[in-house]
Scaffold this active site. Structure first.
Site, PDB file in Angstrom:
ATOM      1  N   HIS A 297       1.605 -34.617 -34.677  1.00  0.00           N
ATOM      2  CA  HIS A 297       2.577 -33.530 -34.435  1.00  0.00           C
ATOM      3  C   HIS A 297       2.992 -33.611 -32.965  1.00  0.00           C
ATOM      4  O   HIS A 297       3.486 -34.646 -32.538  1.00  0.00           O
ATOM      5  CB  HIS A 297       1.895 -32.217 -34.834  1.00  0.00           C
ATOM      6  CG  HIS A 297       2.793 -31.025 -34.927  1.00  0.00           C
ATOM      7  ND1 HIS A 297       4.154 -31.080 -34.877  1.00  0.00           N
ATOM      8  CD2 HIS A 297       2.493 -29.700 -35.066  1.00  0.00           C
ATOM      9  CE1 HIS A 297       4.659 -29.864 -34.991  1.00  0.00           C
ATOM     10  NE2 HIS A 297       3.668 -28.998 -35.096  1.00  0.00           N
ATOM     11  N   HIS A 337       9.611 -39.088 -39.694  1.00  0.00           N
ATOM     12  CA  HIS A 337       9.550 -37.629 -39.759  1.00  0.00           C
ATOM     13  C   HIS A 337       9.472 -37.202 -41.209  1.00  0.00           C
ATOM     14  O   HIS A 337      10.099 -37.830 -42.074  1.00  0.00           O
ATOM     15  CB  HIS A 337      10.804 -37.010 -39.097  1.00  0.00           C
ATOM     16  CG  HIS A 337      10.601 -35.590 -38.720  1.00  0.00           C
ATOM     17  ND1 HIS A 337      10.784 -34.570 -39.617  1.00  0.00           N
ATOM     18  CD2 HIS A 337      10.202 -35.024 -37.564  1.00  0.00           C
ATOM     19  CE1 HIS A 337      10.508 -33.425 -39.013  1.00  0.00           C
ATOM     20  NE2 HIS A 337      10.147 -33.672 -37.769  1.00  0.00           N
ATOM     21  N   ASP A 393      10.026 -37.028 -30.263  1.00  0.00           N
ATOM     22  CA  ASP A 393       8.967 -37.399 -29.326  1.00  0.00           C
ATOM     23  C   ASP A 393       9.140 -38.791 -28.736  1.00  0.00           C
ATOM     24  O   ASP A 393       8.412 -39.166 -27.819  1.00  0.00           O
ATOM     25  CB  ASP A 393       7.602 -37.319 -30.025  1.00  0.00           C
ATOM     26  CG  ASP A 393       7.204 -35.885 -30.285  1.00  0.00           C
ATOM     27  OD1 ASP A 393       7.531 -35.034 -29.449  1.00  0.00           O
ATOM     28  OD2 ASP A 393       6.594 -35.614 -31.332  1.00  0.00           O
TER      29      ASP A 393
HETATM   30  N1  CMC Z   1       5.167 -46.274 -38.100  1.00  0.00           N
HETATM   31  C1  CMC Z   1       4.966 -47.144 -39.127  1.00  0.00           C
HETATM   32  N2  CMC Z   1       4.993 -46.781 -40.414  1.00  0.00           N
HETATM   33  C2  CMC Z   1       5.233 -45.481 -40.690  1.00  0.00           C
HETATM   34  C3  CMC Z   1       5.444 -44.526 -39.678  1.00  0.00           C
HETATM   35  C4  CMC Z   1       5.419 -44.964 -38.335  1.00  0.00           C
HETATM   36  N3  CMC Z   1       5.623 -44.119 -37.320  1.00  0.00           N
HETATM   37  N4  CMC Z   1       5.658 -43.310 -40.236  1.00  0.00           N
HETATM   38  C5  CMC Z   1       5.574 -43.511 -41.554  1.00  0.00           C
HETATM   39  N5  CMC Z   1       5.313 -44.807 -41.823  1.00  0.00           N
HETATM   40  C6  CMC Z   1       5.232 -45.427 -43.143  1.00  0.00           C
HETATM   41  C7  CMC Z   1       3.921 -45.102 -43.841  1.00  0.00           C
HETATM   42  O1  CMC Z   1       2.926 -46.057 -43.555  1.00  0.00           O
HETATM   43  C8  CMC Z   1       4.358 -45.097 -45.279  1.00  0.00           C
HETATM   44  O2  CMC Z   1       4.497 -46.438 -45.682  1.00  0.00           O
HETATM   45  P1  CMC Z   1       4.099 -46.862 -47.194  1.00  0.00           P
HETATM   46  O3  CMC Z   1       5.065 -46.136 -48.076  1.00  0.00           O
HETATM   47  O4  CMC Z   1       4.226 -48.330 -47.202  1.00  0.00           O
HETATM   48  O5  CMC Z   1       2.668 -46.398 -47.401  1.00  0.00           O
HETATM   49  C9  CMC Z   1       5.756 -44.514 -45.246  1.00  0.00           C
HETATM   50  O6  CMC Z   1       6.264 -44.836 -43.951  1.00  0.00           O
HETATM   51  C10 CMC Z   1       5.796 -42.990 -45.451  1.00  0.00           C
HETATM   52  O7  CMC Z   1       4.901 -42.411 -44.516  1.00  0.00           O
HETATM   53  P2  CMC Z   1       4.194 -41.007 -44.736  1.00  0.00           P
HETATM   54  O8  CMC Z   1       2.920 -40.996 -43.964  1.00  0.00           O
HETATM   55  O9  CMC Z   1       4.125 -40.700 -46.204  1.00  0.00           O
HETATM   56  O10 CMC Z   1       5.244 -40.017 -44.098  1.00  0.00           O
HETATM   57  P3  CMC Z   1       4.994 -38.497 -43.722  1.00  0.00           P
HETATM   58  O11 CMC Z   1       6.260 -37.799 -43.997  1.00  0.00           O
HETATM   59  O12 CMC Z   1       3.764 -37.984 -44.355  1.00  0.00           O
HETATM   60  O13 CMC Z   1       4.713 -38.590 -42.157  1.00  0.00           O
HETATM   61  C11 CMC Z   1       4.925 -38.510 -39.839  1.00  0.00           C
HETATM   62  C12 CMC Z   1       5.564 -38.157 -41.184  1.00  0.00           C
HETATM   63  C13 CMC Z   1       5.773 -37.916 -38.696  1.00  0.00           C
HETATM   64  C14 CMC Z   1       3.512 -37.902 -39.750  1.00  0.00           C
HETATM   65  C15 CMC Z   1       4.845 -40.064 -39.726  1.00  0.00           C
HETATM   66  O14 CMC Z   1       6.137 -40.622 -39.800  1.00  0.00           O
HETATM   67  C16 CMC Z   1       4.128 -40.510 -38.465  1.00  0.00           C
HETATM   68  O15 CMC Z   1       2.893 -40.608 -38.455  1.00  0.00           O
HETATM   69  N6  CMC Z   1       4.900 -40.802 -37.371  1.00  0.00           N
HETATM   70  C17 CMC Z   1       4.279 -41.156 -36.100  1.00  0.00           C
HETATM   71  C18 CMC Z   1       3.808 -39.903 -35.389  1.00  0.00           C
HETATM   72  C19 CMC Z   1       4.967 -39.130 -34.812  1.00  0.00           C
HETATM   73  O16 CMC Z   1       5.855 -39.679 -34.175  1.00  0.00           O
HETATM   74  N7  CMC Z   1       4.922 -37.799 -34.992  1.00  0.00           N
HETATM   75  C20 CMC Z   1       5.916 -36.882 -34.435  1.00  0.00           C
HETATM   76  C21 CMC Z   1       6.705 -36.176 -35.503  1.00  0.00           C
HETATM   77  S1  CMC Z   1       8.180 -35.396 -34.849  1.00  0.00           S
HETATM   78  C22 CMC Z   1       7.652 -34.115 -33.860  1.00  0.00           C
HETATM   79  C23 CMC Z   1       6.867 -33.109 -34.566  1.00  0.00           C
HETATM   80  O17 CMC Z   1       7.352 -32.495 -35.531  1.00  0.00           O
HETATM   81  O18 CMC Z   1       5.754 -32.875 -34.136  1.00  0.00           O
END
Ligand code: CMC
Length: 459
Positions: A297, A337, A393
């Site tokens: 987050h 996201h 971010d």
């Molecule tokens: N780098 C590489 N792969 C990713 C990333 C990333 N940053 N984010 C998602 N994926 C992949 C993930 O491995 C999955 O792949 P597969 O379908 O092959 O298993 C797919 O994309 C879907 O990911 P998810 O985990 O189901 O997506 P989510 O909606 O649950 O997660 C998130 C959203 C923000 C937690 C995630 O994108 C992430 O961990 N990003 C990096 C951390 C980050 O930048 N967070 C800040 C968010 S914005 C500010 C805020 O709101 O706090």
């Protein structure tokens, strides 16, 4: 010491996408219903649909003949497709990259509004008129001081305490200083608590910064506007009045506006869930600060910088991207996201802002690494097919760093910005007659009943 003063110039499914906001032209969906056929019993049920949703409690009527069956539940870990409230505060269309506070596009607010104007808007639903604004600014300004014992409390932390841990516990600690804040259904009490949280968070944040640096605390200067006062408490040394660099001050104000609310994100959900027990607002909001601390987050802005430092050079970017794709290198922090499946509209503004700030401080190698990461990721099928774009971010950390804020302070800056959103959402939850104490269901997967047989040695 932050370079903040003039003296140191320097087409997936629409997961979680909010439904279109109601418009006068949209016809009412009277009588819309979902027909559900239960193949276990061959019975058919009609579940009403309103505002693009069904009421999950209506599923309870779908039962088998088993007398222990309490009815159908929906299973939705991480709330991928569950609306927990109806809210009039923030609208997001994740596919189109739209973000609006109370109907106003984020781009227009970032360009033209002040942070306190936005804070008022989020809570009250309308922009303040001059008289309301002046009174609000006055109230905030004269509640910036914290009790001297809060200062002693902060002094009790070790020199290497993470400022988010200090902020979190200090905000929770404010509940001990203002016991009458527990009267959450008294509008006057709610009002003063909201003012206190908006006013004192920058003070506590700045004090935590100074504590870690071993510098004397700088008290609020009530001659200064909100952002400049915060910068003064962070960076002032011997000068009698701190003069913030106007580019930095405006950049920070815009970043606060961009972070001010983001509907039902993890920390806001935490504030609402904890607040639903009718605890005081300081305790509820501290839950939001705790949630924001996490690297998935608000902690992501800190992780972006750490990631860039580890990459070390533009030439290492392709190998790093490959390691992310293979799952060896962790995630590309600052990308992806839950809601935005196109470019995060805040990230666009932040990128422009970064250009302005870097005109003052000059481009550094970290920005070059970030630009290369973005360039490669945006043309790589791994990221595009998963709709992974830079989020807010990705560039904020670089801006904060160029102002010389330490990396572990970045999420604190996010928390100052998010405070008005947490408070507006907390109050909306409290006044929403439909809300009750948040208490999800579960699907029990543990052992069935079994008799106790001790595994300890016989006494
Ligand atoms: N780098 C590489 N792969 C990713 C990333 C990333 N940053 N984010 C998602 N994926 C992949 C993930 O491995 C999955 O792949 P597969 O379908 O092959 O298993 C797919 O994309 C879907 O990911 P998810 O985990 O189901 O997506 P989510 O909606 O649950 O997660 C998130 C959203 C923000 C937690 C995630 O994108 C992430 O961990 N990003 C990096 C951390 C980050 O930048 N967070 C800040 C968010 S914005 C500010 C805020 O709101 O706090």
């Amino acid at each position: 010491m932050p370079k903040t003063g003039t003296s140191t110039a320097p087409a997936a499914p629409k997961r979680n996408s909010t439904k279109s906001p109601p418009s006068a032209a949209a016809p009412a969906q009277a009588g819309s219903a979902l027909e559900i056929k239960d193949t276990r019993t061959s019975k058919t049920y009609s579940v009403s649909v309103a505002e693009g949703a069904i009421r999950a409690v209506e599923l309870k009527k779908i039962k088998t003949a088993d007398p222990d069956d309490s009815g159908l539940m929906s299973y939705d870990p991480a709330f991928l497709n569950t609306a927990s409230c109806r809210s009039a505060i923030t609208y997001i269309d994740g596919d189109k990259g739209i973000l609006r506070y109370r109907g106003y596009p984020i781009e227009q607010l970032a360009e033209n509004a002040t942070f306190l104007e936005v804070a008022w808007l989020l809570r009250h639903g309308e922009l303040p008129n001059q008289q309301e604004y002046d009174q609000f600014v006055h109230d905030i300004t004269f509640h910036t001081y914290v009790h001297e014992n809060m200062r002693k409390f902060l002094e009790g932390f070790r020199y290497d305490a993470h400022p988010m841990a200090m902020l979190n516990s200090s905000i929770a600690g404010l509940a001990a200083f203002y016991p009458s804040a527990r009267n959450i259904f008294d509008e006057t009490e709610r009002n003063i608590s909201i003012i206190r949280l908006l006013a004192k968070t920058p003070t506590i944040a700045a004090f935590s910064y100074r504590h870690v640096k071993g510098l004397p605390f700088v008290y609020p200067d009530n001659r200064l506007p909100y952002v400049e006062n915060f910068l003064s408490m962070v960076a002032r040394m011997s000068e009698s009045k701190y003069e913030a660099n106007p580019v930095f001050a405006r950049a920070l104000e815009i970043l606060f506006i961009l972070h001010a609310d983001h509907e039902q994100n993890c920390s806001t959900n935490a504030v609402r869930a904890v607040g639903s027990s009718h605890v005081d607002p300081f305790s509820a909001v501290s839950a939001g600060v705790a949630a924001l601390f996490g690297p998935l987050h608000g902690g992501a802005n800190e992780q972006v910088l750490r990631m860039i430092n580890e990459i070390g050079s533009v030439k290492n970017v392709p190998a790093f991207i490959e390691s992310v794709k293979s799952g060896q290198g962790g995630r590309l922090m600052g990308f992806g996201h839950r809601v935005y499946k196109s470019y995060d509209p805040r990230a666009k503004i932040v990128k422009r802002l970064a250009d302005e700030v870097f005109k003052v401080v000059g481009v550094d190698k970290d920005l070059e690494i970030a630009l290369e990461l973005e360039r490669i990721a945006l043309s790589d099928d791994y990221f595009t097919s998963r709709k992974l774009y830079p989020n807010v971010d990705f560039y904020t950390g670089l801006i904060y760093r160029s102002m010389a804020f330490p990396t572990d302070f970045f999420t604190v800056l996010f928390a100052i910005g998010r405070m008005p959103g947490w408070l507006a959402q907390w109050e909306e939850m409290l006044l929403d007659k439909e809300q009750k104490i948040a208490r999800p269901r579960q699907i029990y997967i543990g052992p069935p009943e079994r008799p106790y047989r001790s595994k300890l040695k016989a006494k």
